[in-house]
Write a protein that holds these residues in place. Structure first.
Motif, short mmCIF file in Angstrom:
data_model
loop_
_atom_site.label_atom_id
_atom_site.label_comp_id
_atom_site.label_asym_id
_atom_site.label_seq_id
_atom_site.Cartn_x
_atom_site.Cartn_y
_atom_site.Cartn_z
N ALA A 113 21.62 23.88 -20.06
CA ALA A 113 22.80 23.10 -19.67
C ALA A 113 22.49 22.30 -18.40
N VAL A 114 22.98 21.07 -18.35
CA VAL A 114 22.84 20.21 -17.16
C VAL A 114 24.16 19.46 -16.97
N ASP A 115 24.42 19.02 -15.74
CA ASP A 115 25.64 18.25 -15.51
C ASP A 115 25.38 16.91 -14.83
N SER A 116 24.09 16.57 -14.65
CA SER A 116 23.76 15.30 -14.00
C SER A 116 22.31 14.94 -14.32
N THR A 117 21.95 13.67 -14.07
CA THR A 117 20.57 13.26 -14.29
C THR A 117 19.64 13.94 -13.28
N GLU A 118 20.18 14.29 -12.10
CA GLU A 118 19.38 15.02 -11.11
C GLU A 118 19.01 16.40 -11.66
N ALA A 119 19.95 17.05 -12.34
CA ALA A 119 19.68 18.36 -12.94
C ALA A 119 18.64 18.24 -14.06
N VAL A 120 18.69 17.12 -14.80
CA VAL A 120 17.69 16.87 -15.85
C VAL A 120 16.31 16.78 -15.22
N LYS A 121 16.18 16.00 -14.13
CA LYS A 121 14.89 15.82 -13.46
C LYS A 121 14.37 17.15 -12.92
N ALA A 122 15.28 17.96 -12.38
CA ALA A 122 14.87 19.26 -11.83
C ALA A 122 14.34 20.16 -12.95
N PHE A 123 15.04 20.19 -14.10
CA PHE A 123 14.59 21.03 -15.21
C PHE A 123 13.26 20.52 -15.76
N GLY B 119 10.97 19.05 -14.10
CA GLY B 119 9.97 19.49 -13.13
C GLY B 119 9.56 20.94 -13.35
N GLU B 120 10.54 21.79 -13.66
CA GLU B 120 10.24 23.20 -13.95
C GLU B 120 9.37 23.33 -15.20
N VAL B 121 9.70 22.54 -16.23
CA VAL B 121 8.92 22.57 -17.48
C VAL B 121 7.48 22.14 -17.20
N ARG B 122 7.32 21.07 -16.42
CA ARG B 122 5.96 20.59 -16.09
C ARG B 122 5.16 21.67 -15.35
N GLU B 123 5.82 22.46 -14.52
CA GLU B 123 5.13 23.55 -13.82
C GLU B 123 4.71 24.65 -14.79
N ARG B 124 5.56 24.91 -15.79
CA ARG B 124 5.23 25.97 -16.77
C ARG B 124 4.10 25.55 -17.70
N TYR B 125 4.00 24.24 -17.99
CA TYR B 125 2.98 23.73 -18.92
C TYR B 125 2.20 22.62 -18.22
N PRO B 126 1.37 22.96 -17.22
CA PRO B 126 0.77 21.93 -16.35
C PRO B 126 -0.23 21.00 -17.02
N LYS B 127 -0.86 21.40 -18.10
CA LYS B 127 -1.90 20.55 -18.69
C LYS B 127 -1.50 19.98 -20.04
N SER C 121 -0.08 17.33 -22.85
CA SER C 121 -0.33 15.90 -23.03
C SER C 121 0.96 15.08 -22.98
N HIS C 122 2.10 15.67 -23.40
CA HIS C 122 3.37 14.93 -23.40
C HIS C 122 4.55 15.85 -23.07
N TYR C 123 5.51 15.28 -22.35
CA TYR C 123 6.77 15.97 -22.04
C TYR C 123 7.89 15.05 -22.51
N CYS C 124 8.29 15.18 -23.76
CA CYS C 124 9.32 14.32 -24.35
C CYS C 124 10.65 15.04 -24.27
N TYR C 125 11.72 14.29 -24.02
CA TYR C 125 13.01 14.96 -23.87
C TYR C 125 14.17 14.02 -24.21
N ALA C 126 15.32 14.66 -24.35
CA ALA C 126 16.57 13.94 -24.58
C ALA C 126 17.69 14.74 -23.94
N ASN D 77 26.34 17.95 -22.11
CA ASN D 77 25.77 18.48 -20.88
C ASN D 77 24.59 19.40 -21.20
N THR D 78 23.70 18.87 -22.05
CA THR D 78 22.55 19.63 -22.54
C THR D 78 21.30 18.76 -22.49
N VAL D 79 20.18 19.35 -22.08
CA VAL D 79 18.88 18.69 -22.14
C VAL D 79 17.95 19.54 -22.99
N CYS D 80 17.11 18.87 -23.77
CA CYS D 80 16.08 19.57 -24.56
C CYS D 80 14.75 18.87 -24.29
#
Length: 196
Positions: A27-37, A39-47, A49-54, A92-95
């Motif tokens: 769940a997210v309530d703003s574009t800032e929350a999307v960016k933060a999440f 960032g967390e995903v990128r830390e979990r999967y650092p290498k 090739s793609h981070y696609c989302y909606a 209010n959802t990001v995937c």
């Protein structure tokens, strides 16, 4: 106003021709929350090739849907992820679907199927909850009327979570979106609203 969203974080893993896809939704309530999440995903999967989302945020005329292919061919990743969010009637959802390239090209059709399937599985694994939409308001009021405003807040179910007393009282509160218009009209003669 009620809406459905993901409780906590939902996960899934999907493999297609040696490419590994990891889906995560929350769940997210703003574009800032999307960016933060993201960032967390990128830390979990650092290498990866793609981070696609909606994501889908808000409702009615304020609803904002967004999808990105993040380097994959146009419309091959983001739109299938967004379609999964919309099919589940979530707000209010990001995937985010993270891909580790496996060395075999999947083609645009294969990518659409892989990203869409991963997003659908992720949301199927999710615990869906119904929430009430709130809005944050700030209003200035004279010292003489602060008691009246606080009492009106309590009666309407608004939560006052900050009062700054200098130079004049500034209240920050949270109220159900469906009650905002009534609340503002009842207080317009004694309070000045900073945000709509």
């Amino acid at each position: 106003m009620k809406y459905k969203t993901v409780a906590g974080i939902a996960y899934t893993k999907h493999v297609v021709k040696k490419s590994r896809f990891f889906g995560e939704a929350t769940a997210v309530d703003s574009t800032e929350a999307v960016k933060a999440f993201l960032g967390e995903v990128r830390e979990r999967y650092p290498k990866a090739s793609h981070y696609c989302y909606a994501y889908s945020i808000g409702s009615g005329s304020e609803k904002r849907d967004y999808a990105t292919d993040a380097g994959e061919p146009t419309h091959s990743a983001g739109p299938p992820i967004l379609a999964a969010i919309q099919a589940n009637e979530l707000s209010n959802t990001v995937c985010v679907v993270t891909r580790y390239y496996g060395g075999i090209n999947l083609g645009i059709g294969g990518l659409i199927r892989a990203y869409g399937q991963c997003a659908r599985e992720c949301l199927q694994n999710a615990t869906i909850e119904t929430r009430i939409a709130y809005q944050e308001l700030q209003l200035k009021v004279s010292y003489a009327h602060i008691g009246t405003v606080v009492n009106r807040c309590k009666r309407m179910g608004a939560q006052v979570f900050k009062i700054d007393y200098t130079p004049e009282p500034l209240l920050t509160l949270r109220i159900r979106r469906s009650a905002v218009e009534t609340f503002q009209s009842q207080l317009q003669s004694i309070a000045h609203f900073i945000n709509p």
